[in-house]
Motif scaffolding. Structure first.
Motif, mmCIF file in Angstrom:
data_model
loop_
_atom_site.group_PDB
_atom_site.id
_atom_site.type_symbol
_atom_site.label_atom_id
_atom_site.label_comp_id
_atom_site.label_asym_id
_atom_site.label_seq_id
_atom_site.Cartn_x
_atom_site.Cartn_y
_atom_site.Cartn_z
ATOM 1 N N THR A 72 0.837 -1.218 0.000
ATOM 2 C CA THR A 72 0.000 0.000 0.000
ATOM 3 C C THR A 72 0.863 1.256 0.000
ATOM 4 N N LEU A 73 2.135 1.112 0.393
ATOM 5 C CA LEU A 73 3.072 2.232 0.555
ATOM 6 C C LEU A 73 2.573 3.236 1.588
ATOM 7 N N LEU A 74 1.795 2.739 2.543
ATOM 8 C CA LEU A 74 1.284 3.589 3.617
ATOM 9 C C LEU A 74 1.985 3.239 4.928
ATOM 10 N N GLU A 75 2.059 4.281 5.783
ATOM 11 C CA GLU A 75 2.672 4.109 7.086
ATOM 12 C C GLU A 75 1.790 3.222 7.958
ATOM 13 N N THR A 76 2.389 2.254 8.680
ATOM 14 C CA THR A 76 1.575 1.410 9.551
ATOM 15 C C THR A 76 1.944 1.569 11.028
ATOM 16 N N ALA A 77 3.092 2.171 11.309
ATOM 17 C CA ALA A 77 3.463 2.387 12.715
ATOM 18 C C ALA A 77 4.561 3.432 12.815
ATOM 19 N N THR A 78 4.587 4.099 13.972
ATOM 20 C CA THR A 78 5.677 5.018 14.307
ATOM 21 C C THR A 78 6.111 4.692 15.726
ATOM 22 N N LEU A 79 7.408 4.568 15.933
ATOM 23 C CA LEU A 79 7.916 4.221 17.260
ATOM 24 C C LEU A 79 9.004 5.215 17.644
ATOM 25 N N PRO A 80 9.083 5.584 18.922
ATOM 26 C CA PRO A 80 10.110 6.545 19.329
ATOM 27 C C PRO A 80 11.495 5.902 19.404
ATOM 28 N N ALA A 81 12.505 6.658 19.000
ATOM 29 C CA ALA A 81 13.892 6.188 19.095
ATOM 30 C C ALA A 81 14.757 7.435 19.158
ATOM 31 N N ASP A 82 15.855 7.360 19.907
ATOM 32 C CA ASP A 82 16.720 8.515 20.090
ATOM 33 C C ASP A 82 17.777 8.552 18.975
ATOM 34 N N LYS A 83 17.674 9.518 18.080
ATOM 35 C CA LYS A 83 18.608 9.648 16.943
ATOM 36 C C LYS A 83 18.950 8.282 16.333
ATOM 37 N N PRO A 84 17.948 7.598 15.792
ATOM 38 C CA PRO A 84 18.216 6.253 15.271
ATOM 39 C C PRO A 84 19.022 6.284 13.967
ATOM 40 N N SER A 85 19.893 5.293 13.806
ATOM 41 C CA SER A 85 20.563 5.144 12.494
ATOM 42 C C SER A 85 20.307 3.731 11.989
ATOM 43 N N GLY A 86 21.291 2.834 12.033
ATOM 44 C CA GLY A 86 21.121 1.524 11.410
ATOM 45 C C GLY A 86 20.052 0.653 12.041
ATOM 46 N N ILE A 87 19.319 -0.079 11.185
ATOM 47 C CA ILE A 87 18.335 -1.060 11.646
ATOM 48 C C ILE A 87 18.806 -2.420 11.118
ATOM 49 N N PHE A 88 18.947 -3.399 12.017
ATOM 50 C CA PHE A 88 19.482 -4.708 11.618
ATOM 51 C C PHE A 88 18.582 -5.806 12.164
ATOM 52 N N LEU A 89 17.960 -6.565 11.279
ATOM 53 C CA LEU A 89 17.093 -7.654 11.733
ATOM 54 C C LEU A 89 17.872 -8.972 11.722
ATOM 55 N N THR A 90 17.461 -9.891 12.615
ATOM 56 C CA THR A 90 18.232 -11.129 12.805
ATOM 57 C C THR A 90 18.297 -11.995 11.550
ATOM 58 N N VAL A 91 17.365 -11.792 10.617
ATOM 59 C CA VAL A 91 17.367 -12.581 9.381
ATOM 60 C C VAL A 91 18.724 -12.477 8.657
ATOM 61 N N ARG A 92 19.445 -11.384 8.905
ATOM 62 C CA ARG A 92 20.766 -11.208 8.307
ATOM 63 C C ARG A 92 21.732 -12.350 8.667
ATOM 64 N N ALA A 93 21.460 -13.020 9.797
ATOM 65 C CA ALA A 93 22.376 -14.078 10.263
ATOM 66 C C ALA A 93 22.620 -15.128 9.195
ATOM 67 N N HIS A 94 21.644 -15.323 8.320
ATOM 68 C CA HIS A 94 21.753 -16.435 7.377
ATOM 69 C C HIS A 94 22.015 -16.021 5.939
ATOM 70 N N TYR A 95 22.481 -14.808 5.761
ATOM 71 C CA TYR A 95 22.867 -14.365 4.428
ATOM 72 C C TYR A 95 24.371 -14.202 4.328
ATOM 73 N N ILE A 96 24.911 -14.594 3.214
ATOM 74 C CA ILE A 96 26.337 -14.377 2.953
ATOM 75 C C ILE A 96 26.554 -12.873 2.769
ATOM 76 N N GLY A 97 27.583 -12.365 3.395
ATOM 77 C CA GLY A 97 27.979 -10.979 3.146
ATOM 78 C C GLY A 97 27.220 -9.935 3.947
ATOM 79 N N LEU A 98 26.428 -10.355 4.961
ATOM 80 C CA LEU A 98 25.689 -9.343 5.722
ATOM 81 C C LEU A 98 26.053 -9.364 7.210
#
Lengths: 389, 101
Positions: free
Chosen positions: A363-389
């Motif tokens: 839909t390209l619509l916003e579904t949530a907003t969450l507070p974070a203090d000057k956030p930069s990188g976001i890393f999800l655990t799924v990266r554990a199983h990819y080569i090069g991540l």
């Protein structure tokens, strides 16, 4: 006697708490760059689980995950390497391994953490369980033994790591099968100032972007004896480059089928390269200088963010037609974007508005907003199983 | 002589203060910390870019720093900021750097 009876009752609440088991497949880590803290997030219910503090200077930070997806290894700007237990939301080990670092990687078997350093320049290898140092590979080059920064460090199949040596104009292939005695194969004169690199999803092609000249340096890891080849440098455009307000990043996430998408350095364009011929197919004009180009897991869309002064926007492109579908005004200073494992949603960090925003990618619509203090990188655990991540 | 210097200094500080709105000052402080900080480190101890602590800048003149910020440093990753920052804003940033803010 009474006392003995009481003990099981007192322990009961503790025990029920302790047996609340959960997996980590929908968890992730968000860097809070100004406060040296990280948030542990959960993407199923879109919530913040906890905050872990005391990770030092995270003004440039990145994360890799252990292959059991329980531990996050956080690489900080100040050379700190922190191992965080994301289930227990606590630091289990932390070392200062250099004066200044840029990122890291985890080996194919999950046993070695490699860190890419600026000062003193080089790569260090650590035991992923204990963080004990296994080896140090200083980035020394040339006849005067100059030192260089290392960038674009990735893991590669067969217990290897690959890194680019910024000032030396070299690419190093590190064989870490003997982790205390790694073998380094050096490729020289790969092009001026390799600034970052990606490895294709199957772990075969290592591609470094060049800051000092047009084009990219390609190393085929199946045939390293063929050396490094310069690609897409012949189609140089004559127009003047813009000042580069932020270094673009290259990632394996920019690959879809035969297409490789990379930021055109100093231009408001995405370069599309054909992996079969290594020719440039197209340059897609976009709203700013691309920083991260992220392909949705189903490879039908890509999302891109930009350097200053266009960093409030994100553009969504259709990969089949290579056209822009939508330009989103997300907020001030969008620094990073990360898809959920199968891509139904994407998480964005909006630094100057102190928030994370989640979008539905259909839909390209916003579904949530969450507070974070000057956030930069976001890393999800799924990266554990990819080569090069 | 000293007093004239002092008046001159005060005047220049006043003109800088007059020219930049308080809101813009906050933006510039954030800009220095976050955007300069991307390369020079948030504590300005250095990264891809060189350290920018008051100590590290002792032997650099204001004019030199201004030129580098406005026009960039060729062959390095330091870009020309002149399309995003005015000269007065650059002066303000240099002032913050000198004070280690």
């Amino acid at each position: 006697m009474f006392r003995f009876l009481l003990i099981p009752f007192l322990l009961f609440p503790l025990l029920t708490f302790a047996v609340e088991l959960r997996g980590t497949g929908d968890l992730g880590v968000v860097i809070e760059r100004a406060t040296g803290s990280i948030l542990i997030i959960e993407t199923t219910h879109k919530k913040i689980i906890s905050k872990v503090e005391g990770l030092g200077d995270l003004s440039h930070a990145s994360v890799v995950f252990s292959r059991d997806e329980r531990f996050a290894y956080v690489f900080g700007r100040d050379g700190g390497l922190t191992k965080v237990d994301i289930l227990e939301s606590k630091i289990v080990n932390r070392i200062m391994q250099s004066g200044n670092s840029i990122g890291g990687a985890i080996s194919q078997d999950g046993k070695i953490i490699a860190v890419s350093n600026y000062t003193p320049g080089g790569v260090k290898l650590f035991d992923s369980e204990t963080l004990e140092q296994l080896a140090e590979i200083p980035a020394i080059y040339g006849e005067q033994n100059q030192t260089s920064k290392t960038v674009g460090l990735v893991d590669a199949p067969n217990q290897k790591f690959v890194t680019s040596v910024f000032e030396a104009n070299e690419i190093w292939l590190i064989d870490a099968k003997e982790s205390k005695n790694p073998k380094v194969q050096k490729f020289k004169n790969v092009g001026k100032l390799p600034y970052d690199a990606l490895i294709s999803n199957e772990g075969r092609y290592y591609i470094a972007g060049l800051f000092g000249e047009d084009g990219l340096a390609l190393l085929d890891l199946w045939y390293p004896e063929q050396g490094v080849q310069k690609i897409v440098s012949t189609l140089k455009k004559e127009d003047e480059k813009l000042p580069i307000f932020k270094m673009p990043h290259l990632e394996g996430f920019g690959v879809a089928g035969d297409y490789i998408f990379v930021p055109a350095v100093g231009r408001h364009e995405i370069l599309v390269i054909d992996k079969k011929t290594w020719q440039e197919i197209k340059r897609i004009p976009v709203s700013g200088q691309p920083i991260f180009i992220r392909v949705r897991p189903d490879q039908r869309q890509m999302w891109v963010n930009f350097a200053l002064p266009n960093n409030e926007k994100v553009q969504v492109l259709d990969i089949e037609t290579l056209q822009i579908i939508k330009t989103l005004e997300v907020g001030k200073a969008v620094l990073h974007l990360e898809f959920t494992p199968r891509g139904e949603e994407i998480w964005l960090s909006v630094r100057d508005e102190n928030k994370l925003v989640v979008y539905n990618t259909e839909t390209l619509l916003e579904t949530a907003t969450l507070p974070a203090d000057k956030p930069s990188g976001i890393f999800l655990t799924v990266r554990a199983h990819y080569i090069g991540l | 002589m000293k007093i004239y210097c002092l008046i001159g200094l005060l005047l220049s500080i006043l003109t800088i203060a007059n020219a930049i709105s308080p809101n813009r000052e906050i933006e510039l402080k954030n800009f220095l910390e976050q955007d300069c900080g991307s390369c020079h480190g948030m504590t300005l101890q250095g990264g891809l870019g060189t350290p920018l602590t008051p100590q590290a800048l002792l032997d650099k003149s204001n004019d030199y720093l201004k030129t580098i910020i406005l026009y960039g440093k060729p062959t390095t990753a330091m870009p020309a900021w002149k399309s995003l920052l005015t000269e007065q804003e650059v002066d303000f940033i240099i002032q913050m750097l000198r004070q280690g803010k």
